[in-house]
Design a protein around this motif. Structure first.
Motif, PDB file in Angstrom:
ATOM      1  N   TYR A 173       0.946  -0.959  -0.347  1.00  0.00           N
ATOM      2  CA  TYR A 173       0.044   0.039   0.229  1.00  0.00           C
ATOM      3  C   TYR A 173       0.589   1.190   0.118  1.00  0.00           C
ATOM      4  N   GLY A 174       2.172   0.824   0.338  1.00  0.00           N
ATOM      5  CA  GLY A 174       3.162   1.941   0.283  1.00  0.00           C
ATOM      6  C   GLY A 174       3.147   3.302   1.604  1.00  0.00           C
ATOM      7  N   SER A 175       2.236   2.455   2.416  1.00  0.00           N
ATOM      8  CA  SER A 175       1.769   3.146   4.288  1.00  0.00           C
ATOM      9  C   SER A 175       1.109   2.425   4.235  1.00  0.00           C
ATOM     10  N   MET A 176       0.986   2.694   5.869  1.00  0.00           N
ATOM     11  CA  MET A 176       0.169   1.549   6.490  1.00  0.00           C
ATOM     12  C   MET A 176      -0.819   2.975   6.581  1.00  0.00           C
ATOM     13  N   THR A 177      -0.734   4.587   6.223  1.00  0.00           N
ATOM     14  CA  THR A 177      -1.626   5.191   6.384  1.00  0.00           C
ATOM     15  C   THR A 177      -2.096   4.660   5.015  1.00  0.00           C
ATOM     16  N   ASN A 178      -2.619   4.734   4.432  1.00  0.00           N
ATOM     17  CA  ASN A 178      -3.242   4.354   3.039  1.00  0.00           C
ATOM     18  C   ASN A 178      -3.861   2.930   3.154  1.00  0.00           C
ATOM     19  N   TYR A 179      -3.431   1.670   3.911  1.00  0.00           N
ATOM     20  CA  TYR A 179      -3.737   0.899   4.607  1.00  0.00           C
ATOM     21  C   TYR A 179      -5.094   1.026   5.248  1.00  0.00           C
ATOM     22  N   LEU A 180      -4.704   2.137   6.753  1.00  0.00           N
ATOM     23  CA  LEU A 180      -5.727   2.293   7.604  1.00  0.00           C
ATOM     24  C   LEU A 180      -7.669   2.933   6.331  1.00  0.00           C
ATOM     25  N   LEU A 181      -6.593   4.243   6.006  1.00  0.00           N
ATOM     26  CA  LEU A 181      -7.909   4.990   5.040  1.00  0.00           C
ATOM     27  C   LEU A 181      -8.523   3.735   3.748  1.00  0.00           C
ATOM     28  N   ALA A 182      -7.508   2.869   3.186  1.00  0.00           N
ATOM     29  CA  ALA A 182      -8.323   1.934   2.552  1.00  0.00           C
ATOM     30  C   ALA A 182      -9.349   0.987   3.426  1.00  0.00           C
ATOM     31  N   HIS A 183      -9.184   0.059   4.741  1.00  0.00           N
ATOM     32  CA  HIS A 183      -9.825  -0.951   4.627  1.00  0.00           C
ATOM     33  C   HIS A 183     -10.798  -0.487   6.197  1.00  0.00           C
ATOM     34  N   ARG A 184      -9.751   0.699   7.535  1.00  0.00           N
ATOM     35  CA  ARG A 184      -9.856   0.584   8.327  1.00  0.00           C
ATOM     36  C   ARG A 184     -11.024   1.730   8.542  1.00  0.00           C
ATOM     37  N   LEU A 185     -10.477   3.026   8.299  1.00  0.00           N
ATOM     38  CA  LEU A 185     -11.105   4.225   8.624  1.00  0.00           C
ATOM     39  C   LEU A 185     -12.438   4.559   7.699  1.00  0.00           C
ATOM     40  N   PRO A 186     -13.091   5.219   8.393  1.00  0.00           N
ATOM     41  CA  PRO A 186     -14.450   5.586   7.472  1.00  0.00           C
ATOM     42  C   PRO A 186     -13.629   6.367   6.378  1.00  0.00           C
ATOM     43  N   LYS A 187     -15.197   6.192   5.300  1.00  0.00           N
ATOM     44  CA  LYS A 187     -14.732   6.320   3.778  1.00  0.00           C
ATOM     45  C   LYS A 187     -14.918   8.052   4.505  1.00  0.00           C
ATOM     46  N   THR A 188     -16.120   9.080   5.257  1.00  0.00           N
ATOM     47  CA  THR A 188     -16.546   9.919   5.089  1.00  0.00           C
ATOM     48  C   THR A 188     -15.494  11.094   5.625  1.00  0.00           C
ATOM     49  N   TRP A 189     -14.475  10.175   5.997  1.00  0.00           N
ATOM     50  CA  TRP A 189     -12.977  11.307   6.180  1.00  0.00           C
ATOM     51  C   TRP A 189     -12.426  11.763   5.486  1.00  0.00           C
ATOM     52  N   GLY A 190     -12.776  10.421   3.836  1.00  0.00           N
ATOM     53  CA  GLY A 190     -11.827  11.169   2.458  1.00  0.00           C
ATOM     54  C   GLY A 190     -10.018  10.861   3.207  1.00  0.00           C
ATOM     55  N   GLU A 191      -9.629  12.281   2.194  1.00  0.00           N
ATOM     56  CA  GLU A 191      -7.708  11.833   2.849  1.00  0.00           C
ATOM     57  C   GLU A 191      -7.427  13.187   3.640  1.00  0.00           C
ATOM     58  N   PRO A 192      -6.467  12.739   4.289  1.00  0.00           N
ATOM     59  CA  PRO A 192      -5.416  13.741   4.975  1.00  0.00           C
ATOM     60  C   PRO A 192      -5.208  14.182   4.147  1.00  0.00           C
ATOM     61  N   PRO A 193      -4.584  15.735   4.759  1.00  0.00           N
ATOM     62  CA  PRO A 193      -5.825  16.539   5.938  1.00  0.00           C
ATOM     63  C   PRO A 193      -6.754  16.691   5.161  1.00  0.00           C
ATOM     64  N   PHE A 194      -7.664  16.196   6.754  1.00  0.00           N
ATOM     65  CA  PHE A 194      -8.867  16.231   7.166  1.00  0.00           C
ATOM     66  C   PHE A 194      -9.093  17.492   7.175  1.00  0.00           C
ATOM     67  N   THR A 195     -10.349  17.069   6.817  1.00  0.00           N
ATOM     68  CA  THR A 195     -11.733  18.301   7.789  1.00  0.00           C
ATOM     69  C   THR A 195     -13.315  18.295   8.669  1.00  0.00           C
ATOM     70  N   PRO A 196     -12.546  18.343   9.705  1.00  0.00           N
ATOM     71  CA  PRO A 196     -13.276  17.640  11.129  1.00  0.00           C
ATOM     72  C   PRO A 196     -14.552  18.387  11.280  1.00  0.00           C
ATOM     73  N   VAL A 197     -16.054  17.921  11.676  1.00  0.00           N
ATOM     74  CA  VAL A 197     -16.559  19.174  11.912  1.00  0.00           C
ATOM     75  C   VAL A 197     -16.468  19.640  13.343  1.00  0.00           C
ATOM     76  N   SER A 198     -15.867  19.291  14.166  1.00  0.00           N
ATOM     77  CA  SER A 198     -15.335  20.088  14.673  1.00  0.00           C
ATOM     78  C   SER A 198     -13.385  20.016  15.067  1.00  0.00           C
ATOM     79  N   ASP A 199     -13.006  20.959  15.923  1.00  0.00           N
ATOM     80  CA  ASP A 199     -12.230  21.696  15.937  1.00  0.00           C
ATOM     81  C   ASP A 199     -11.640  20.767  17.281  1.00  0.00           C
ATOM     82  N   VAL A 200     -12.409  20.559  17.963  1.00  0.00           N
ATOM     83  CA  VAL A 200     -12.295  19.807  19.183  1.00  0.00           C
ATOM     84  C   VAL A 200     -12.179  17.939  19.251  1.00  0.00           C
TER      85      VAL A 200
END
Length: 313
Positions: A173-200
């Protein structure tokens, strides 16, 4: 004959002569001088034929116990070992505050790792699973309270599998980040840098994701390892990447309302949490904290870690 004359005679003997030969050579001299002679010969010959190294040894030199006794092999300097084995040798003693020391470590060359190995990791790799002592709940509480996070470790076999899996995943996958984005983390987050709903951090449920740790540390039975991922940055200091006092309070409040309060009275005794310093993280690009729970109903753990509707694309 005087001690001075003995000194001249002994100095004339070749370096390769053994103590027994020297003693035999001088056996003809008067017995009144035998004690002085023996002391002198021991002093001179121990410098010539019985010293195993000119460097400081890591263990006691094994000298002969009698003038004719054989030299016992095995005293080797740590400098020589390091020259042969390189920088990846295991530490000569367990890390400070290590609750799981190996009393008889076998020096081995640590294989190439896809992530930085701590001193505790290297120590673990010198052990077998049978020698490994799993972390107890009381021990974990102490380590986390003292912020001794570098002492946390996986079982030897789990650590080796984790190293192998990490290397293969990075190759694919090139990096652990790519693997986690593909298989473990929410698809709604998109790609980093993320844009969270809240800064807290942890203020908005869609900004965090609760998952079981695929590669937990070596714990005693009944302890479950959970990882909470967040697309909101958690503030850290500029020294070693530890949480700031403010962010520590934010994380503590989240753990209480999400985990402790669900357990009811006495729940605080069943939950521990920590955030690895930046230097200890094997996945540095994505924010996450670790939560440990003890003797919790598997149904509740499943509820905590199931995929939420707001995370589905």
């Amino acid at each position: 004959m005087t001690i001075t004359s003995f000194n001249r005679v002994v100095a004339s003997i070749p370096n390769g002569c053994l103590r027994g030969n020297i003693t035999s050579f001088f056996h003809q001299y008067h017995s009144d001088f035998s004690h002085s002679f023996t002391v002198l010969v021991q002093q001179r010959t121990s410098q010539r034929t019985f010293a195993t190294t000119s460097h400081q040894c890591h263990n006691e030199p094994k000298y002969p116990t009698s003038p004719s006794g054989p030299l016992v092999p095995g005293c080797e300097t740590r400098e020589r070992k390091n020259a042969q084995m390189g920088d990846n040798t295991l530490p000569s003693k367990p890390p400070a505050n290590d609750p799981n020391p190996n009393p008889n470590p076998v020096p081995v060359v640590v294989e190439e790792s896809p992530f930085p190995l701590t001193a505790a990791d290297k120590w673990v790799l010198s052990q077998t699973d049978e020698e490994f002592k799993c972390h107890s709940w009381d021990e974990l509480r102490t380590l986390i309270q003292n912020n001794d996070l570098s002492v946390l470790k996986r079982k030897p076999s789990d650590l080796r599998r984790y190293m192998k899996w990490t290397a293969e995943t990075k190759a694919s996958y090139g990096s652990m980040t790519n693997y986690l984005l593909a298989h473990r983390l929410p698809k709604t987050w998109g790609e980093p840098p993320f844009t969270p709903v809240s800064d807290v951090p942890f203020a908005e449920p869609s900004d965090y994701c609760v998952l079981l740790n695929d590669w937990p540390y070596g714990f005693e039975p009944g302890i479950t390892h959970i990882v909470v991922w967040t697309c909101t940055a958690i503030a850290t200091d500029d020294d070693k990447g530890d949480m700031t006092p403010e962010s520590r309070n934010i994380v503590g409040d989240f753990v209480k309302r999400y985990f402790v309060d669900r357990l009811g009275p006495g729940g605080e005794e069943k939950v521990l949490y920590f955030k690895n310093w930046v230097a200890l993280q094997s996945v540095r690009a994505l924010e996450h904290i670790h939560v440990l729970v003890k003797d919790v109903d598997p149904a509740l753990i499943e509820e905590w870690t199931r995929e939420q509707e707001w995370h589905k694309a």
